[in-house]
Design a protein around this motif. Structure first.
Motif, short mmCIF file in Angstrom:
data_model
loop_
_atom_site.label_atom_id
_atom_site.label_comp_id
_atom_site.label_asym_id
_atom_site.label_seq_id
_atom_site.Cartn_x
_atom_site.Cartn_y
_atom_site.Cartn_z
N TYR A 33 -0.60 6.06 -4.28
CA TYR A 33 0.13 6.37 -5.51
C TYR A 33 0.25 7.89 -5.62
O TYR A 33 -0.50 8.65 -4.98
CB TYR A 33 -0.55 5.79 -6.75
CG TYR A 33 -2.05 5.71 -6.73
CD1 TYR A 33 -2.85 6.87 -6.77
CD2 TYR A 33 -2.70 4.48 -6.68
CE1 TYR A 33 -4.23 6.79 -6.75
CE2 TYR A 33 -4.08 4.39 -6.66
CZ TYR A 33 -4.84 5.56 -6.70
OH TYR A 33 -6.20 5.47 -6.68
N GLN A 45 -2.30 11.97 -13.13
CA GLN A 45 -1.76 10.72 -12.60
C GLN A 45 -1.43 9.78 -13.74
O GLN A 45 -2.02 9.86 -14.83
CB GLN A 45 -2.75 10.06 -11.63
CG GLN A 45 -2.76 10.69 -10.25
CD GLN A 45 -3.76 10.08 -9.30
OE1 GLN A 45 -4.82 9.64 -9.70
NE2 GLN A 45 -3.44 10.08 -8.01
N ASP A 49 -0.12 3.51 -12.52
CA ASP A 49 -0.01 3.47 -11.06
C ASP A 49 -1.30 2.93 -10.44
O ASP A 49 -1.26 2.22 -9.44
CB ASP A 49 0.29 4.87 -10.52
CG ASP A 49 1.69 5.34 -10.85
OD1 ASP A 49 2.55 4.50 -11.14
OD2 ASP A 49 1.93 6.58 -10.81
N LYS A 52 -1.25 -0.98 -11.08
CA LYS A 52 -0.30 -1.66 -10.20
C LYS A 52 -0.80 -1.65 -8.76
O LYS A 52 -0.74 -2.66 -8.05
CB LYS A 52 1.07 -0.99 -10.29
CG LYS A 52 1.75 -1.18 -11.64
CD LYS A 52 3.04 -0.37 -11.71
CE LYS A 52 3.69 -0.47 -13.08
NZ LYS A 52 4.90 0.40 -13.19
#
Length: 498
Positions: A33, A45, A49, A52
């Motif tokens: 990611y 971040q 992400d 997932k």
């Protein structure tokens, strides 16, 4: 056969491993990611992400392995430390996560030191560094007060992912120790520290042991990942604590060197009252009522990656390192300091930057490559020396991470550390530690120590070459001079960084 799954939530990717009762990794999968750097010194971040990536990685792991969901006895986690995730009353992340390698919080660190003085080390056992979580919370408090006012809880990265998978909020002691809000010795949130900065203690999640069950998978997560809703989920630990488990650092005198993006020297500690005055980190272990002392090089493997991408992008890492053994120890008078992202141990300095010193026209790419490896290892030796000064004898070091993948570098570590370096048969680092927590939590073993005996097997040992070690002792003394000789220059150069 039954299995457990270890989930390692890293900075660049999430890794999942499927492990059997003998500690063999039957299958593994990774999902990458992105990392965002919206401003100088920022590192963020999107927490979604992570979620997932974790679900996709679990699904791929189950698909590739062909294992029946009923064969999975439990899941546990390892996670990047210190990262701040603020969630509202519905569990929604209120802003991007601020990561461990974000250094925007120098002013907040000075505020913490001024406000708490010696109480900080007494309670939290660690100095205020930019990477830790409390400075990040204070940065949000000062710069985004509307965000903090909506926050119900703060979580660390793996705890947010685990919440999304189970609906349960919790934080284990090993990760909480890296927030600067935990009273490390008494294993409870510090009301004194929270009140000093007008933070409600209710913003801190409940504390649990790393091997404690924290729910089962939500039905929709189970369906998406190919697992059962009844799958047990265990709290997990900080990546360094899990790396220590995966290397068998579960008793006095056991020491580990982990070289990944950052570099870590970690030694087991049972004395909860040990106070090293912040020279190195003092954290709770994932084993109950145990601790570890740790030094960190911010840009260890990252220094090698930066060097390759900048000066030898067309080469693979194997090609780059191929000629290193042909270069004499000391790289023919070329010295590198790996301060390219600032430094943490023993110099908590966000402004210091790296150096190549002693360059001449006879130096080749291989000289520079060996100098990078040596400089990273010298930096890690500084942490080893602090541990030794605390009274510990270090004669063996278990090597994990990227630094355990190259024989020349393993021998270099033995020579520079003045200790035997042990390479493991199956080196999975924090992911294996996470799997061990799931195995112990699921009742496979009576103790984490028994789990380590079953899971961890040494493969090779590299012993110091006396002549090389003596040579490196002299060069290490020069290396230690570089920081003080370049600090003022780097403070002035900081004005010109864009």
């Amino acid at each position: 056969m039954n299995y457990v799954i270890g989930v390692d939530l890293g900075t660049s990717a999430v890794k999942t491993v499927l492990v059997d009762p003998k500690g063999k990794v039957a299958f593994e999968h990774s999902e990458a990611y992105p990392l965002s750097r919206p401003q100088t010194n920022w590192s963020e971040q999107n927490p979604e992400d992570w979620v997932k990536g974790t679900i996709v990685s679990l699904k791929r792991l189950m698909e590739v392995s062909g294992v029946e969901p009923s064969q999975v006895d439990g899941i546990s986690f390892s996670g990047q430390m210190h990262g701040l995730v603020l969630v509202d009353g519905e569990g929604k992340a209120l802003r991007p996560a601020i990561l461990w390698n974000d250094t925007r919080t120098t002013a907040q660190c000075r505020k913490i030191e001024k406000t708490l003085g010696g109480k900080l080390i007494e309670i939290a056992r660690n100095r205020a560094l930019e990477g830790f979580t409390l400075p990040k919370i204070l940065w949000v408090q000062e710069n985004e007060p509307e965000v903090l006012s909506q926050a119900e809880l703060f979580l660390l990265p793996k705890d947010y992912v685990r919440y999304r998978l189970t609906g349960d909020y919790a934080m284990d002691y090993s990760d909480a120790a890296g927030t600067l809000l935990l009273d490390v010795g008494s294993k409870q949130w510090s009301s004194e520290i929270a009140e000093a900065f007008n933070l409600p203690l209710s913003i801190c999640p409940r504390l649990v042991e790393s091997f404690e069950q924290t729910g089962t998978l939500l039905p929709e997560i189970a369906e998406a990942s190919g697992l059962l809703p009844s799958t047990k989920v265990f709290a997990g630990g900080a990546d360094n604590a899990c790396g220590a488990l995966g290397a068998g650092i579960l008793g006095e005198g056991r020491t580990m060197c982990s070289i990944g993006t950052s570099g870590v020297v970690l030694s087991y500690e049972s004395n909860k009252d040990l106070n090293l005055e912040g020279k190195v980190h003092f954290f709770n272990h994932s084993e109950k009522d145990a601790f570890y002392i740790m030094g960190v090089t911010l840009a260890a493997g990252h220094s090698l990656t930066w060097f390759k991408e900048t000066f030898a992008a067309e080469k693979s890492f194997d090609e780059l390192l191929h000629g290193v053994n042909d270069i004499p120890a000391g790289s023919s008078g070329l010295l590198f300091t790996p301060y390219i992202s600032g430094e943490r141990t023993p110099h908590p300095d966000a402004n210091i930057r790296g150096s190549f010193i002693g360059m001449d026209s006879g130096h080749t790419l291989s000289h520079f490559t060996r100098a990078v490896l040596e400089g990273i290892t010298f930096s890690l030796r500084e942490s080893i020396e602090i541990v030794r000064e605390s009274g510990k004898e270090i004669t063996e070091v278990v090597a994990i991470g990227g630094g355990a993948k190259n024989e020349a570098w393993l021998q270099m570590q033995a020579d520079i550390f003045g200790a035997s370096i042990i390479k493991l048969e199956s080196e999975q680092g924090p992911a294996m530690g996470a799997a061990m927590l799931a195995a112990y939590g699921a009742g496979w073993f009576e103790s984490l120590g028994a789990c380590a005996e079953a899971f961890i097997r040494p493969a090779e040992t590299y012993t110091p070459n006396a002549e090389q070690a003596a040579l490196y002792d002299g060069i290490f003394a020069l290396y230690q001079d570089v920081y003080s000789q370049t600090r003022e220059l780097n403070e002035k150069l900081a004005l010109y960084r864009k």
